[in-house]
Each structure stands twice: as C-alpha cells, then as structure tokens.
Design an enzyme around this catalytic site. Structure first.
Site, PDB file in Angstrom:
ATOM      1  N   HIS A 182       0.817  -1.210   0.000  1.00  0.00           N
ATOM      2  CA  HIS A 182       0.000   0.000   0.000  1.00  0.00           C
ATOM      3  C   HIS A 182       0.857   1.269   0.000  1.00  0.00           C
ATOM      4  CE1 HIS A 182      -3.474   2.447   1.843  1.00  0.00           C
ATOM      5  NE2 HIS A 182      -3.932   1.972   0.691  1.00  0.00           N
ATOM      6  N   LYS A 184       3.248   4.537  -0.948  1.00  0.00           N
ATOM      7  CA  LYS A 184       3.289   5.558  -1.984  1.00  0.00           C
ATOM      8  C   LYS A 184       4.568   6.365  -1.811  1.00  0.00           C
ATOM      9  CE  LYS A 184      -1.384   4.953  -1.441  1.00  0.00           C
ATOM     10  NZ  LYS A 184      -2.086   4.265  -0.356  1.00  0.00           N
ATOM     11  N   ASP A 189      16.249  12.007  -8.280  1.00  0.00           N
ATOM     12  CA  ASP A 189      17.685  12.309  -8.182  1.00  0.00           C
ATOM     13  C   ASP A 189      18.257  12.098  -6.788  1.00  0.00           C
ATOM     14  OD1 ASP A 189      17.876  12.819 -10.855  1.00  0.00           O
ATOM     15  OD2 ASP A 189      18.064  14.995 -10.684  1.00  0.00           O
ATOM     16  N   HIS A 427      -9.511  10.563   2.111  1.00  0.00           N
ATOM     17  CA  HIS A 427      -8.483   9.561   1.860  1.00  0.00           C
ATOM     18  C   HIS A 427      -7.184   9.873   2.609  1.00  0.00           C
ATOM     19  CE1 HIS A 427      -5.693   7.005  -0.598  1.00  0.00           C
ATOM     20  NE2 HIS A 427      -6.739   6.196  -0.542  1.00  0.00           N
ATOM     21  N   LYS A 429      -4.376  10.191   5.385  1.00  0.00           N
ATOM     22  CA  LYS A 429      -3.982   9.414   6.565  1.00  0.00           C
ATOM     23  C   LYS A 429      -2.985  10.267   7.356  1.00  0.00           C
ATOM     24  CE  LYS A 429      -4.332   6.352   2.854  1.00  0.00           C
ATOM     25  NZ  LYS A 429      -5.685   5.921   2.931  1.00  0.00           N
ATOM     26  N   ASP A 434      -0.051  16.748  20.120  1.00  0.00           N
ATOM     27  CA  ASP A 434       0.348  17.893  20.954  1.00  0.00           C
ATOM     28  C   ASP A 434       0.766  19.106  20.142  1.00  0.00           C
ATOM     29  OD1 ASP A 434      -0.196  16.374  23.159  1.00  0.00           O
ATOM     30  OD2 ASP A 434       1.899  15.915  23.631  1.00  0.00           O
TER      31      ASP A 434
END
Length: 532
Positions: A182, A184, A189, A427, A429, A434
């Site tokens: 899952h 991403k 470079d 979508h 996450k 604090d």
C-alpha cells in the site's frame, strides 16, 4: 481505496463449488527469479544536478535536518510529481499501490518515459492489484531504454481481468494474494521526494467525474531522503517483487509497444490539465514556481521515516500482534507520547480491541482525542464503515470527538477548489500529536494496515508543520464534516454540522439511503471484523 477483503463466509460457501469447477487448474506458479542478477540500488544524490543545487540553496544551514511542503491541493500535488520527473537528471524511483491507466496515470507515465529518453534511470514498482487489463500499457513503458518495471506480489493469471476476477482466479492462493503493498513514494535524483496518501489516478487529483478524494501529500528534502531511498531498495530487491515482463506477456513486439505508448499517452488522447490556481489554502504557490526561481519555500524539522518490511504481510494475520518494525506500531508509539491532544484523520478507522485499549489509556491520562473519518454516505467501503460503527458508541462514551466527512458538504467547501457534482471522499492518513509531532503516510487506522498490507510513513517533529497540518484537518472538520454525538435523551446518535444558515442536526447517517442502511443492518452479523 482499499485492497480486496476476503468474501463473507456465507457467500464463499455458496460460491465455492462453482469456483472450484470454473477455476480448477487456473492458478500457475510464479517464475523463479535469480535475484542477485537483477538487484540494483538507489543512485546517491550528486551535488551537480539542478535539483541538488536548488535544495542546497534552500537549506538554512548544515544542521538543518529535513524540509517539508504540505500538498493539500490535488492539482499542486500532481504537478509536483510532474515537475520532479521533468527536472530529474539521474534517477527516478517510484512506488505505488494503485497506478491507473487513466489520463492522470498516462500523463505521469509519459513524463517518466521522457525522463528515461534523457538518460534518467527510471525504476517503477507497482502493487499488482490494480494492473488488470493494463499489461500492454505498462510493458510499453518498460520497452523503452533506462526503464525497469516490477510488480509486488503478482497475480499469476487472468491478467486481462479486473482485480476481483483475478483474485477469484487465484483459487488456492488467496492467502498470498490478499496481502498488498500500500506504499506511496516518489524520489527524484536521490534529493527530493513526495510521500503521503495519494495514488496515481484521476480521483486523487480532482479529475474524477463521479468520485474525488480529499487527501494530502508532502514534498520532502534533506536528511530524510536517504532512508526513503533505502526503503525503496528494500522493496525493489525483495522476494515478493518480480520483473513485470517475467509475469505478463505483451500482445505486440517492442517497436509496436513503443508506438502504442506514443499514441495512448499523446496529447490527442489526453484531456489537458486544468490551469493551476495561484495558491493553495496554506498560501503556497506551485512548487514549479519555486524550482524555476531556484529556491524552495519549506518548513524545516526533524523526523524519521519507516516502512513495513516487505515480508511483513506474509507473516501477519488480521488482528495479530503488531511487529515492532510496522508502521502502525511506530505511529502508535508516537501517539503514546501525547500529553494533551491527538488528532487523527483516516478514511477507514477500525480501532479493534487493542485500539480501544489504547484509546482508554489516552483518555485516562486526560489526553483529548479527535478522529475524522468518512461518513457512511462518503465511504467507498460501506462494510468497513460497519466495522467502525460498532466502536462508535463506546468511543463517544469515552469522550472521543468523532467527525464524519459528508460528500455533500465537501461539494460546498470552496477551499477544496470545485468538486462540482462529484462525490468527495476522505483519503488522507494523518495525525497530529500535541500540536508538535505529525504523521503523514499511507497507513489507515485499521486491522488491514496494521497486520496485512505494507505501509510507509513519516513522523516529523516540527511545531510549524504541525500547525499547518492541523489547519488543513480543521478546515475539513468544520466545513466538510458532521460531528457525531449522542442525542440529548440518549436514544441514539445524531450528526451536527454548521453552515451559513447556522447549525443543522441530522438524525440519520448523512448522505446515506434507507436501502444502504438496511443492507448493512442485514450484513452486520455476517461480516466479522477480521475480514474488513
């Protein structure tokens, strides 16, 4: 989007005899790969590349750790990837769960191909769940020089079909193919990266006709890049990864593939990208403007990145014990340090027994906990919402603030830049602890991310970045979500929202039909949490 969850047991019992008859002999073993011969590593950053010079010019001093730019606007986020691909001079390492063959996917593939033609080494690593029917497109990219393309945990057969059909065609191998990558990640470079929640498809960049996702990525430079590159290498060279051409066969030869690629990714087959707005809700302009000027506007802080071991999903079971190397474990450890407040954004939120114990411990210490997730009407996975709703009353009794994104309220949220008639779905996450420590990554707060799929994320210590992330979450909560609470007489739940006309109170799940609510009520006793 989520990967496939196993079918409910009663449905499997009905389908099993038919599946055995239809699919017997379909599954074939994956090829044996001499991995030492195909292993490769990230190319270290060179101080002579244009991107390296810009990053050096933007770094405040030798003690600076890592620089960040939040990307809450989809068009800016996609343009950032394009800008990095167009400016790369040495390498592009790209890793995604879902890389669709739509206009957005083809535009980025074209940018990767163009970079390869300039001599840039391109390594593209895809989870195999969403590649069904796209083998010719991806193999056409791989037919170009300087391009390497690999698949994580590939399906053996039915490659021209969709994910559900391929899953069913893997009868006898379901335990393996149910585990997905899952992650991403986009690294250019060895000096700059994009991390976060967005996959590569129209709906992640406000280009979907029916659905679009509310999401967030981060542009990253500095000391965090080297460990990100190492994490990519660990996956690239893992036993679960196979060269694309070792698993799939193209329907044409290499010259024809290259001609096909030129045609399918050409301007005549593509809807043009909309012009970029001058700035996003945080006041930033497109990163391309900064790159053109030779200096990046960034927030600097310290942090660390982590990804699940690529073998983790094959060792885990839903609801099993968390590995200390897992992303979920590290995020929970960061939240355990909270003294006053934790704010979470997750499209799927199923705390489970262990999560509820963690919530009780936070609340016992007086730590305020606020969670934003999708409403039933906004989620793309109603059964997952069913798992969340089982814990909703107890969380409210513990004093947890619950917010549920409304697809209709998203349409009216002007800061999201015109969702139009499309449905808006959460979508992103994210977590803020604090008002100082932030989490940005691919991990949902649910059992699948914890023990079945692999994930990637970063924990960042920067009050300035946390303030910006909190601002993005607050705008979504206030302008696009309902707050859930008990009715005054305790007879059930209600949903509170505020607009220009004042407060509004709903007595049913927002934006959901009676039929949808009835279907979930029927399915509730049939869908155990370990299948979500």
């Amino acid at each position: 989007m989520r990967s496939f969850a196993a079918l409910p047991a009663p449905l499997l019992r009905l389908l099993l005899p038919l599946l055995i008859a239809l699919l017997a002999g379909c599954a074939t073993p994956l090829p044996i790969i001499e991995r030492d011969k195909i292993a490769s590593e990230a190319i270290p950053a060179s101080p002579t590349t244009t991107l390296s010079k810009i990053v050096a010019n933007s770094t405040p001093g030798p003690d600076a750790h890592s620089g960040f730019r939040l990307l809450p606007l989809g068009s800016f986020s996609f343009d950032t990837r394009l800008q990095l691909a167009r400016r790369a001079e040495v390498s592009l390492d790209v890793q995604y769960y879902h890389f669709e063959g739509d206009e957005t996917g083809r535009a980025l593939l074209r940018a990767l191909r163009d970079a390869a033609l300039r001599g840039v080494r391109v390594r593209l690593l895809l989870d195999d769940f969403y590649t069904g029917g796209h083998d010719d497109l991806f193999l056409a990219l791989a037919a170009h020089p300087n391009v390497q393309l690999r698949l994580f945990n590939p399906f053996c057969c039915a490659r021209g079909s969709g994910s559900t059909t391929r899953f069913l065609a893997s009868f006898g191998d379901w335990g393996r193919v149910n585990h997905r990558m899952h992650n991403k990640l986009f690294v250019a470079d060895g000096i700059a990266a994009v991390i976060g929640g967005r996959n590569i498809a129209n709906e992640y960049y406000l280009r979907g006709e029916s659905d679009n996702f509310v999401d967030l990525d981060a542009f990253v430079v500095g000391k965090m890049i080297e460990p990100l590159a190492a994490l990519f290498d660990r996956y690239w060279n893992s036993d679960a990864v196979y060269p694309y051409e070792a698993v799939a066969r193209a329907s044409m030869d290499a010259p024809a593939l290259r001609a096909y690629f030129d045609d399918i990714t050409g301007l005549q087959k593509m809807r043009p990208l909309a012009p970029l707005p001058p700035n996003d809700i945080l006041g930033y302009g497109p990163i391309g403007d900064d790159l053109e000027d030779g200096r990046l506007g960034l927030i600097w802080g310290e942090g660390y990145v982590f990804a699940d071991h690529p073998d983790k999903p094959f060792d885990g079971s839903v609801g099993g014990e968390l590995l200390e190397t897992s992303v979920t474990y590290n995020v929970i450890e960061a939240m355990k340090q909270a003294k006053s407040e934790v704010v979470i954004s997750s499209p799927y939120f199923i705390p489970g027994a262990a999560g509820m114990e963690f919530i009780r411990e936070l609340r016992k210490r007086g730590v305020k906990l606020s969670v934003m997730t999708n409403s039933l009407g906004a989620t793309d996975e109603p059964l997952v919402h069913l798992g969340y709703s089982r814990y909703r009353p107890e969380m409210l009794r513990l004093g947890v603030e619950l917010y549920e994104l409304s697809s209709q309220r998203v349409k009216r949220n002007k800061r999201l830049f015109h969702f139009g008639e499309s449905l808006g779905r959460l979508h992103a996450k994210l977590a803020v602890v604090d008002k100082r420590v932030s989490f940005i990554g691919s991990m949902n707060f649910d059992p699948r991310s914890a023990t079945i799929n692999t994930e990637l994320g970063a924990v960042i210590d920067s009050p300035a970045l946390a303030r910006e992330l909190q601002r993005v979450i607050d705008l979504d909560r206030l302008q696009s979500a309902y707050r859930v609470r008990f009715k005054a007489d305790g007879s059930g739940l209600e949903w509170l929202g505020t607009d220009e006309e004042g407060d509004m109170v709903l007595n049913e799940e927002p934006d959901s039909s009676l039929w949808l609510r009835f279907k979930l009520w029927l399915l509730s006793p049939l869908v155990p949490e370990e299948l979500l």
